[in-house]
Design an enzyme around this catalytic site. Structure first.
Site, PDB file in Angstrom:
ATOM      1  N   GLU A   1      50.287   7.544 -56.641  1.00  0.00           N
ATOM      2  CA  GLU A   1      50.857   8.371 -57.730  1.00  0.00           C
ATOM      3  C   GLU A   1      52.365   8.214 -57.792  1.00  0.00           C
ATOM      4  O   GLU A   1      52.896   8.311 -58.895  1.00  0.00           O
ATOM      5  CB  GLU A   1      50.463   9.842 -57.526  1.00  0.00           C
TER       6      GLU A   1
ATOM      7  N   ASP B   1      39.922  12.779 -54.804  1.00  0.00           N
ATOM      8  CA  ASP B   1      39.372  13.712 -53.812  1.00  0.00           C
ATOM      9  C   ASP B   1      38.604  14.857 -54.453  1.00  0.00           C
ATOM     10  O   ASP B   1      39.056  16.005 -54.453  1.00  0.00           O
ATOM     11  CB  ASP B   1      40.507  14.260 -52.945  1.00  0.00           C
TER      12      ASP B   1
ATOM     13  N   ASP C   1      45.349   3.186 -52.833  1.00  0.00           N
ATOM     14  CA  ASP C   1      45.386   4.653 -52.746  1.00  0.00           C
ATOM     15  C   ASP C   1      46.828   5.162 -52.654  1.00  0.00           C
ATOM     16  O   ASP C   1      47.762   4.399 -52.458  1.00  0.00           O
ATOM     17  CB  ASP C   1      44.608   5.087 -51.500  1.00  0.00           C
TER      18      ASP C   1
END
Lengths: 662, 662
Positions: free
Chosen positions: A310, A420, A307
């Protein structure tokens, strides 16, 4: 056929596995403009554009502007241009023509698919350096197959990863995890996995476990696994800065972290506060980081989700101190429309700030690259680090692995979840539509948080979402802190969910067979109707039905309070209106339009002509499924002609034929 | 029949115009719980719930939780519970029963319509003080009619307010406004009004005009009106604190403003920075504030929109200084997940903060009331101030007036627009669905910002939105600063919009006739299919079609890239597939399900059996419409039986019959 073109001087991303000599000249159908850094192509009014992975809006991406720029954004509304992934493959087709185009470049790219002018497709580059692959074939599935051969075989997870998974940000203690498992058992709802979000760690330090909250973690893993439940911990990209923390110290010592403008290890912040980010562009960093997964593998973990890669950045040290200085200037003023919003935006724009992404550096083959030039590779390379490590650490075993950020190439190492999302009916539909782009880009093992991650879900939304996702590989219910609990056992009527999750398990022999065939043959697992009926305009325009494998079409109900829906059948089909794995209506339907009732708790599954659907007796988890209980529902197809695939669910697979049950 | 019940000691809101003696005992079907401050009612699985005005989600409000708490929120996603309005009327029905319930209380009320338990409806009060009106009738339209008689006749705008309006936040100069008008003229697109957002004012001061940007404003108004274009300025709730500014000085002197806890005029901030808020609970404040509209009326303005009247509060002086103090505490810390988000939320939660709403006071009939206890009345009473003033200042003339915040009762003084929506396809659908709740609550003159206020629109979305809204009374294109310009003249293909806006004008004789009949007869103008076919389950479940007046059913295309849609006909109808006011297919369709093509630029309009649709030659504005050009498209109905209404478009109307053209 695949043709290769090179613009400028692109960096090697390793996303492609075939070596194709580059041609000179313009890409057929496109004109390039070096000054404007654009490629342009006229669109016919009938042109449809598929692709671009997990982006917002419908399956047909036309008439919107998409920006490949991996972004941690928790509001996936229609107005957004970027989400977490950059999957730069588009497939353009009309009755007159069809082609695929893969734009392999790790920086920002804009796909203006009729946004500025509905009749023109424009690809706009930050840096005009890219490998471009034009994929040509007479059929859509041919183009998809060719492209997948170009980028290499898709990741295959263990079989248990197709079971139902329960997640929440966060289960904070082993006791909580056990209670979740107990409640599912009490309610008789099957369960294969429970996910551990950030709070299982010791102060959000990767590859640690909070010993107070999860004492004797290895033992706990073993106990849960004996119950058929796999624990899947999260791993974040940022490494907490802390003296004595081995990962941090090793990284600093061996120079594994990205650098700021002064050449020091960048100080940014995520969950633990200040962190360093590994420089995954370096093979040695990947090797080092990947090997750390062993800490958890050794304790019995066999699945991970990567996670914040990015990478998400709450703030950088430098930017934060600027903000505090500037905030002081607003004190005591009469803050009006301009100054008030300027003040609020100072803190509001701290996170994931473009300036921060331009302020640090990677080292690749001995050269320094500013992060934004390679930004979209970061999550891919983090996941590659894990995937490559698993191949060494446990070469004979499949490990579950999926990621939030991605780039094409990563599909060889892991799957994705779509981040999300929210407890919205339009996200139920979106999550189905995203499967088209994802499959086309090679991300077969993927899915969205069922029930929605953000906001509060409702019993009916949760039911419909479970129904819609019955065939989606990653079948996980995940939910954020602060929202209504959405473990199925905690609703007013848990018994209403049991038949749906049982149905998932009854369909697993089919799901697993079709998934493995798609993966091992470089095919599509879920696809739009156009892949079978590209000359049927109505089929092409259908945006709320999907084909799954060779036999099945799905048409979920995705509107609140609806008790049925319209369905378009491009050919005669058999409808199963399923209330449970054994309670269903079988109805023959002819080609054309139908309004079909589907009350809450009823799922519509269509079997294509000449095909069959194996249905198994459900079990409490995938390991307990008994294939001898399989029966076949047929629509003029023969069970003996169906390639039913099975294996031990864990060993690495190379040859499909070895596992076709006859 | 209407039955009246009283709980506790409710404050008089003047939302009801009939006096009905209160009954003792429980409301039939409900149980009340004084300790929990709730009313509960079981729901059948077939129960449908309409109402609640401009809330999120579908027409059937079941399975979500709505909170009446007027809120300035610019993200109208499915996850929200409150928007700008509190319109507390619900209509519950199934084949077994039907009733309306109006919950008249100005504080926070929660309508849990199956959110917690799908089988139970709960109404949850902050203060258990309310007037409750149970409305009973055998038909839905009967219930709607009875309720409307209870709350009084709906507001009627001038006829030009049904024409096309162009808005943007903001046109900053008269020159810009003129350019907009010129461009519409050049492109041959009709136009009746241009809206002036906050920047026309001198430093955001109500009832002022920026003389530099709009020199000789009265003259400019006159010139524009000669071209058939009405200017509609915005008025905000907050009054700028500035020495020498008459409105501020008068208000302070005469004690017209709300008070803080120390009894001083509250200092809060909106666009101009610090403001005082008028205490509209006082009749003398309303009278004073209302009379100030004269400043603009006298310059030739004949329409207004009242904004920021929830009231929206950027910050209060007290809260802001607390925030600056607390921000200092975060300096130099390692901000992790907890402290970072706490820091960010300090500024993020400055605006519209519940604590601020509990920190100031109104005076009502000599008593002090804390604002939150009456919160939902504020926008209503501001608009009442204007409406009452217009009746005095120009008794014979209709003035356009609509508001963002509202409460039932306000529908007698003005309409509403649904606030800061977005350029989303799902908001196109939402804005259609909101018309049901709005009409039911008496807000006939209403509409949403076409094309979407926030985010960037696209040519196709704009076209489909104009098509969908063809019959919606408020037909306004409005857009926010920072987004792509969405004046129709500024797209790649302005000529694609002309036929749609012309069609609006061609339909105006019907729109105006049906609107006036609905207003003057306390009926519905736009309504769900259930209002005609309440025993047809399929009609009741249809959430994407609407009836408009007596003749028309609409079924817009609301999905990107769709070239048609499914439509359910509860009876035989005639379809007009309209490419322009004079280019259309007439097709007879039989009762049942149909898939109908409707390419971009084609609108589907259905004429009910036994009915007719008047169509007029379009004109450049409403004033130029020539009723002698009307032709009738008939579906077994007779033009001579149609009550065609017309009037001078400006004079106050009391008697419908006077204006029925024979």
């Amino acid at each position: 056929m695949i043709r290769h073109y090179v613009i400028g001087n692109p960096i090697e991303t390793d996303s492609v596995v075939m070596s194709i000599p580059a041609e000179e000249g313009e890409i057929p159908g496109f004109t390039s403009d070096i000054a404007a850094k654009t490629l342009r192509c006229r669109m016919d009014c009938e042109d449809v554009v598929y692709g671009l992975g997990e982006t917002v809006r419908g399956m047909n991406k036309r008439n919107w502007l998409y920006i490949s720029n991996n972004t941690d954004d928790y509001m996936h509304t229609e107005g957004k241009h970027s989400l977490y992934a950059s999957q730069n493959f588009i497939l353009v087709f009309s009755p007159q023509r069809a082609f695929g185009l893969y734009v392999d470049t790790p920086g920002k790219v804009i796909f203006d698919l009729g946004y500025t002018d509905p009749d023109v497709l424009v690809i706009d580059f930050d840096d005009f350096d890219a490998n471009l692959y034009l994929v040509q074939d007479s059929t859509l599935s041919g183009i998809a197959h060719e492209f997948r051969r170009l980028v290499g075989r898709s990741y295959i997870p263990p079989k248990w990863a197709f079971g139902y998974g329960q997640s929440r940000w966060s289960y904070r203690t082993a006791e909580e995890v056990k209670t979740v498992a107990d409640r599912y058992l009490e309610e008789g709802i099957p369960l294969d996995s429970i996910y551990l979000d950030i709070d299982y760690m010791d102060h959000y330090k990767d590859f640690t476990v909070n010993e107070q909250a999860f004492p004797e973690f290895a033992d706990f893993c073993t106990k849960m696994k004996k119950r058929g439940i796999h624990l899947v911990p999260i791993i974040d990209a940022g490494v907490k800065i802390e003296d004595g923390y081995d990962v941090c110290e090793e990284g600093k010592k061996a120079d594994y972290f990205v650098k700021d403008e002064e050449g020091n290890d960048l100080v940014a912040a995520v969950w633990p506060g200040k962190v360093h980010f590994p420089d995954f562009m370096k093979p040695e960093t990947r090797k080092w980081f990947g090997e750390h997964y062993r800490v958890l593998l050794d304790q019995g973990v066999d699945g991970f989700w990567n996670d914040m890669n990015e990478p998400a950045i709450f703030y950088t040290e430098k930017h934060l101190s600027q903000v505090f200085r500037r905030l002081d200037e607003f004190k005591g003023q009469n803050l009006d429309i301009d100054s008030f919003f300027e003040m609020v935006s100072l803190t509001g724009e701290l996170s994931n700030n473009p300036e921060d992404y331009r302020s640090f550096y990677h080292t690749y083959k001995g050269k320094l690259y500013r992060h934004d030039k390679l930004h979209n590779l970061y999550g891919y390379l983090m996941t590659r680090a894990a995937g490559e490590a698993f191949r060494k650490l446990c070469p004979d075993r499949r490990i579950l692995l999926f990621s939030r950020a991605s780039y094409i190439g990563m599909h060889r190492y892991g799957g994705v979840w779509t981040g999300d999302n929210r407890s919205w009916w339009n996200h139920l539909l979106l999550s189905m539509q995203q499967m088209v782009g994802l499959n086309l880009c090679g991300f077969l093992y993927s899915g969205s948080d069922m029930g929605g991650f953000g906001d509060d879900t409702t019993e009916d939304l949760m039911m419909r979402w479970l129904e819609m996702a019955l065939f989606i590989p990653l079948y996980r219910n995940h939910n954020a802190k602060g929202n209504r609990f959405q473990e199925l056992s905690e609703f007013a009527h848990p018994e209403r969910f049991r038949p749906i999750v049982e149905l998932r398990y009854a369909l697993l022999p089919y799901i697993y067979s079709e998934f493995m065939k798609a993966a091992l043959r470089d095919g599509m697992y879920m696809m739009p109707l156009a892949f079978q009926w590209q000359d049927d305009r109505r089929a092409v325009e259908t945006e709320d039905q999907l084909l799954v494998g060779e036999s099945v079409m799905i048409a979920p109900v995705y509107r609140q309070n609806a008790a049925g829906r319209y369905v378009y059948l491009p050919e005669d089909m058999k409808l199963l209106r399923m209330r449970s794995w054994k309670d269903y209506d079988e109805i023959r339907l002819s080609k054309g339009d139908h309004y079909l009732r589907a009350e809450l708790g009823e799922t519509l599954i269509f079997i294509r002509k000449g095909h069959v659907l194996p249905i198994c007796r459900p079990a409490e988890n995938t390991a307990s499924l008994d294939y001898s209980t399989i029966h076949y529902v047929c629509n003029e197809g023969k069970p003996e002609n169906y390639e039913l695939y099975n294996d031990d669910g864990i060993s690495a697979v190379t040859d499909l034929q070895d596992h076709i049950l006859k």
